[in-house]
Write a protein that holds these residues in place. Structure first.
Motif, PDB file in Angstrom:
ATOM      1  N   GLY A 203       0.839  -1.204   0.000  1.00 18.54           N
ATOM      2  CA  GLY A 203       0.000   0.000   0.000  1.00 18.54           C
ATOM      3  C   GLY A 203       0.869   1.248   0.000  1.00 18.54           C
ATOM      4  O   GLY A 203       1.937   1.293  -0.634  1.00 18.54           O
ATOM      5  N   GLY A 204       0.461   2.253   0.755  1.00 21.52           N
ATOM      6  CA  GLY A 204       1.190   3.519   0.793  1.00 21.52           C
ATOM      7  C   GLY A 204       2.600   3.397   1.348  1.00 21.52           C
ATOM      8  O   GLY A 204       3.463   4.243   1.055  1.00 21.52           O
ATOM      9  N   LEU A 205       2.874   2.345   2.116  1.00 23.94           N
ATOM     10  CA  LEU A 205       4.231   2.162   2.672  1.00 23.94           C
ATOM     11  C   LEU A 205       5.253   1.895   1.568  1.00 23.94           C
ATOM     12  O   LEU A 205       6.454   2.094   1.767  1.00 23.94           O
ATOM     13  N   THR A 206       4.753   1.453   0.416  1.00 23.89           N
ATOM     14  CA  THR A 206       5.618   1.249  -0.753  1.00 23.89           C
ATOM     15  C   THR A 206       6.490   2.477  -1.018  1.00 23.89           C
ATOM     16  O   THR A 206       7.667   2.348  -1.372  1.00 23.89           O
ATOM     17  N   HIS A 207       5.871   3.640  -0.834  1.00 21.07           N
ATOM     18  CA  HIS A 207       6.496   4.888  -1.270  1.00 21.07           C
ATOM     19  C   HIS A 207       7.268   5.587  -0.154  1.00 21.07           C
ATOM     20  O   HIS A 207       7.786   6.688  -0.357  1.00 21.07           O
ATOM     21  N   THR A 208       7.294   4.958   1.026  1.00 18.96           N
ATOM     22  CA  THR A 208       7.913   5.635   2.177  1.00 18.96           C
ATOM     23  C   THR A 208       8.865   4.761   2.994  1.00 18.96           C
ATOM     24  O   THR A 208       9.705   5.292   3.713  1.00 18.96           O
ATOM     25  N   SER A 209       8.705   3.438   2.918  1.00 16.61           N
ATOM     26  CA  SER A 209       9.294   2.612   3.976  1.00 16.61           C
ATOM     27  C   SER A 209      10.631   1.949   3.639  1.00 16.61           C
ATOM     28  O   SER A 209      10.680   0.883   3.002  1.00 16.61           O
ATOM     29  N   VAL A 210      11.687   2.573   4.108  1.00 14.81           N
ATOM     30  CA  VAL A 210      13.013   1.951   4.049  1.00 14.81           C
ATOM     31  C   VAL A 210      13.036   0.711   4.937  1.00 14.81           C
ATOM     32  O   VAL A 210      13.650  -0.307   4.602  1.00 14.81           O
ATOM     33  N   ALA A 211      12.314   0.773   6.079  1.00 11.95           N
ATOM     34  CA  ALA A 211      12.331  -0.334   7.040  1.00 11.95           C
ATOM     35  C   ALA A 211      11.732  -1.608   6.441  1.00 11.95           C
ATOM     36  O   ALA A 211      12.247  -2.712   6.667  1.00 11.95           O
ATOM     37  N   LEU A 212      10.678  -1.456   5.680  1.00 17.98           N
ATOM     38  CA  LEU A 212      10.052  -2.621   5.044  1.00 17.98           C
ATOM     39  C   LEU A 212      10.989  -3.201   3.977  1.00 17.98           C
ATOM     40  O   LEU A 212      11.144  -4.426   3.861  1.00 17.98           O
ATOM     41  N   ALA A 213      11.621  -2.328   3.229  1.00 14.11           N
ATOM     42  CA  ALA A 213      12.584  -2.786   2.217  1.00 14.11           C
ATOM     43  C   ALA A 213      13.742  -3.521   2.888  1.00 14.11           C
ATOM     44  O   ALA A 213      14.189  -4.577   2.414  1.00 14.11           O
ATOM     45  N   ASP A 214      14.226  -2.979   4.013  1.00 17.85           N
ATOM     46  CA  ASP A 214      15.320  -3.634   4.748  1.00 17.85           C
ATOM     47  C   ASP A 214      14.888  -5.016   5.237  1.00 17.85           C
ATOM     48  O   ASP A 214      15.672  -5.967   5.217  1.00 17.85           O
ATOM     49  N   ALA A 215      13.628  -5.119   5.686  1.00 16.20           N
ATOM     50  CA  ALA A 215      13.118  -6.410   6.176  1.00 16.20           C
ATOM     51  C   ALA A 215      13.114  -7.438   5.053  1.00 16.20           C
ATOM     52  O   ALA A 215      13.553  -8.583   5.236  1.00 16.20           O
ATOM     53  N   VAL A 216      12.646  -7.047   3.892  1.00 15.15           N
ATOM     54  CA  VAL A 216      12.620  -7.972   2.741  1.00 15.15           C
ATOM     55  C   VAL A 216      14.044  -8.391   2.383  1.00 15.15           C
ATOM     56  O   VAL A 216      14.326  -9.580   2.187  1.00 15.15           O
ATOM     57  N   ALA A 217      14.935  -7.420   2.322  1.00 14.79           N
ATOM     58  CA  ALA A 217      16.329  -7.733   1.960  1.00 14.79           C
ATOM     59  C   ALA A 217      16.952  -8.668   2.993  1.00 14.79           C
ATOM     60  O   ALA A 217      17.727  -9.571   2.649  1.00 14.79           O
ATOM     61  N   SER A 218      16.592  -8.493   4.255  1.00  9.13           N
ATOM     62  CA  SER A 218      17.252  -9.251   5.324  1.00  9.13           C
ATOM     63  C   SER A 218      16.863 -10.728   5.321  1.00  9.13           C
ATOM     64  O   SER A 218      17.657 -11.566   5.739  1.00  9.13           O
ATOM     65  N   VAL A 219      15.652 -11.062   4.862  1.00  9.27           N
ATOM     66  CA  VAL A 219      15.228 -12.464   4.933  1.00  9.27           C
ATOM     67  C   VAL A 219      15.642 -13.283   3.710  1.00  9.27           C
ATOM     68  O   VAL A 219      15.564 -14.511   3.723  1.00  9.27           O
ATOM     69  N   GLU A 220      16.041 -12.602   2.651  1.00  6.31           N
ATOM     70  CA  GLU A 220      16.508 -13.288   1.427  1.00  6.31           C
ATOM     71  C   GLU A 220      15.479 -14.293   0.904  1.00  6.31           C
ATOM     72  O   GLU A 220      15.820 -15.408   0.519  1.00  6.31           O
ATOM     73  N   ILE A 221      14.208 -13.912   0.934  1.00  7.19           N
ATOM     74  CA  ILE A 221      13.124 -14.707   0.339  1.00  7.19           C
ATOM     75  C   ILE A 221      12.653 -13.945  -0.894  1.00  7.19           C
ATOM     76  O   ILE A 221      12.404 -12.735  -0.797  1.00  7.19           O
ATOM     77  N   PRO A 222      12.537 -14.621  -2.043  1.00  8.51           N
ATOM     78  CA  PRO A 222      12.107 -13.888  -3.240  1.00  8.51           C
ATOM     79  C   PRO A 222      10.736 -13.235  -3.047  1.00  8.51           C
ATOM     80  O   PRO A 222       9.801 -13.879  -2.571  1.00  8.51           O
ATOM     81  N   MET A 223      10.658 -11.966  -3.409  1.00  4.41           N
ATOM     82  CA  MET A 223       9.427 -11.185  -3.208  1.00  4.41           C
ATOM     83  C   MET A 223       8.989 -10.552  -4.527  1.00  4.41           C
ATOM     84  O   MET A 223       9.804  -9.973  -5.245  1.00  4.41           O
ATOM     85  N   VAL A 224       7.701 -10.693  -4.837  1.00  5.01           N
ATOM     86  CA  VAL A 224       7.119  -9.980  -5.980  1.00  5.01           C
ATOM     87  C   VAL A 224       6.291  -8.826  -5.432  1.00  5.01           C
ATOM     88  O   VAL A 224       5.402  -9.025  -4.596  1.00  5.01           O
ATOM     89  N   GLU A 225       6.601  -7.623  -5.891  1.00  8.88           N
ATOM     90  CA  GLU A 225       5.845  -6.429  -5.489  1.00  8.88           C
ATOM     91  C   GLU A 225       4.586  -6.318  -6.359  1.00  8.88           C
ATOM     92  O   GLU A 225       4.674  -6.454  -7.584  1.00  8.88           O
ATOM     93  N   VAL A 226       3.474  -6.067  -5.710  1.00  5.70           N
ATOM     94  CA  VAL A 226       2.189  -6.026  -6.410  1.00  5.70           C
ATOM     95  C   VAL A 226       1.442  -4.746  -6.098  1.00  5.70           C
ATOM     96  O   VAL A 226       1.483  -4.265  -4.957  1.00  5.70           O
ATOM     97  N   HIS A 227       0.757  -4.223  -7.113  1.00  2.21           N
ATOM     98  CA  HIS A 227      -0.205  -3.133  -6.899  1.00  2.21           C
ATOM     99  C   HIS A 227      -1.417  -3.354  -7.784  1.00  2.21           C
ATOM    100  O   HIS A 227      -1.281  -3.798  -8.933  1.00  2.21           O
ATOM    101  N   LEU A 228      -2.555  -3.023  -7.242  1.00  2.00           N
ATOM    102  CA  LEU A 228      -3.786  -3.085  -8.030  1.00  2.00           C
ATOM    103  C   LEU A 228      -3.754  -2.045  -9.143  1.00  2.00           C
ATOM    104  O   LEU A 228      -4.077  -2.341 -10.300  1.00  2.00           O
TER     105      LEU A 228
END
Ligand code: CA2
Length: 146
Positions: free
Chosen positions: A76-101
């Motif tokens: 959602g809106g955190l897409t455009h603001t959240s370094v912390a969420l990006a860091d979390a994704v990078a830290s777990v090393e699980i492939p992630m697909v970003e989605v938007h409606l």
């Protein structure tokens, strides 16, 4: 079966109630049911988390380690603001697909920037609820290839 986690961020619990011209008429429950059924056809089992709280999403990403082989993330809106969420994704090393409606690149300039895109295997946007289905297809293809 391979487990994947579909994560939805702030305000996406309101889907189907307002702004149908932007986000469609399906509720989040509808989308999750469609994802669960489609995941099965791909040999995946899908779990779901929605939260309006950044820290809850981060905790869910951390908890996915060793449990889920892939992530589908509409932050959602955190897409455009959240370094912390990006860091979390990078830290777990699980492939992630970003989605938007919606097609975030065809909307306001502030939506063009995604902090998640650099840590995603790819981004799918603009296809409404079908974006999630395409994301599962992409994730399945990546998981089958590795
Ligand atoms: O297009 C998307 O999926 C978004 O991630 C949705 C976010 C928006 O901030 C992103 O730029 C793009 C907003 C979700 C809000 O969802 C609502 C649903 C129903 C009614 C009002 C808001």
């Amino acid at each position: 079966m391979t487990a994947v986690l579909v994560l939805n961020g702030p305000n996406l619990n309101l889907l189907g109630t307002r702004q149908p011209e932007v986000y469609g008429t399906k509720t989040l429950a509808d989308i999750e049911a469609d994802c669960a059924a489609h995941a099965q056809t791909l040999g995946l089992t899908a779990s779901f988390v929605q939260s309006n709280h950044e820290g809850v999403l981060i905790d869910a990403i951390h908890a996915a380690r060793g449990v889920h082989a892939g992530l589908v993330l509409n932050a959602g809106g955190l897409t455009h603001t959240s370094v912390a969420l990006a860091d979390a994704v990078a830290s777990v090393e699980i492939p992630m697909v970003e989605v938007h409606l919606s097609n975030i690149h065809a909307r306001e300039t502030f939506r063009h920037k995604s902090y998640l895109a650099p840590v995603a295997i790819g981004q799918i946007c603009g296809f409404g609820a079908q974006s999630y289905i395409f994301a599962l297809d992409a994730l399945a293809a990546r998981l089958n290839a590795t």
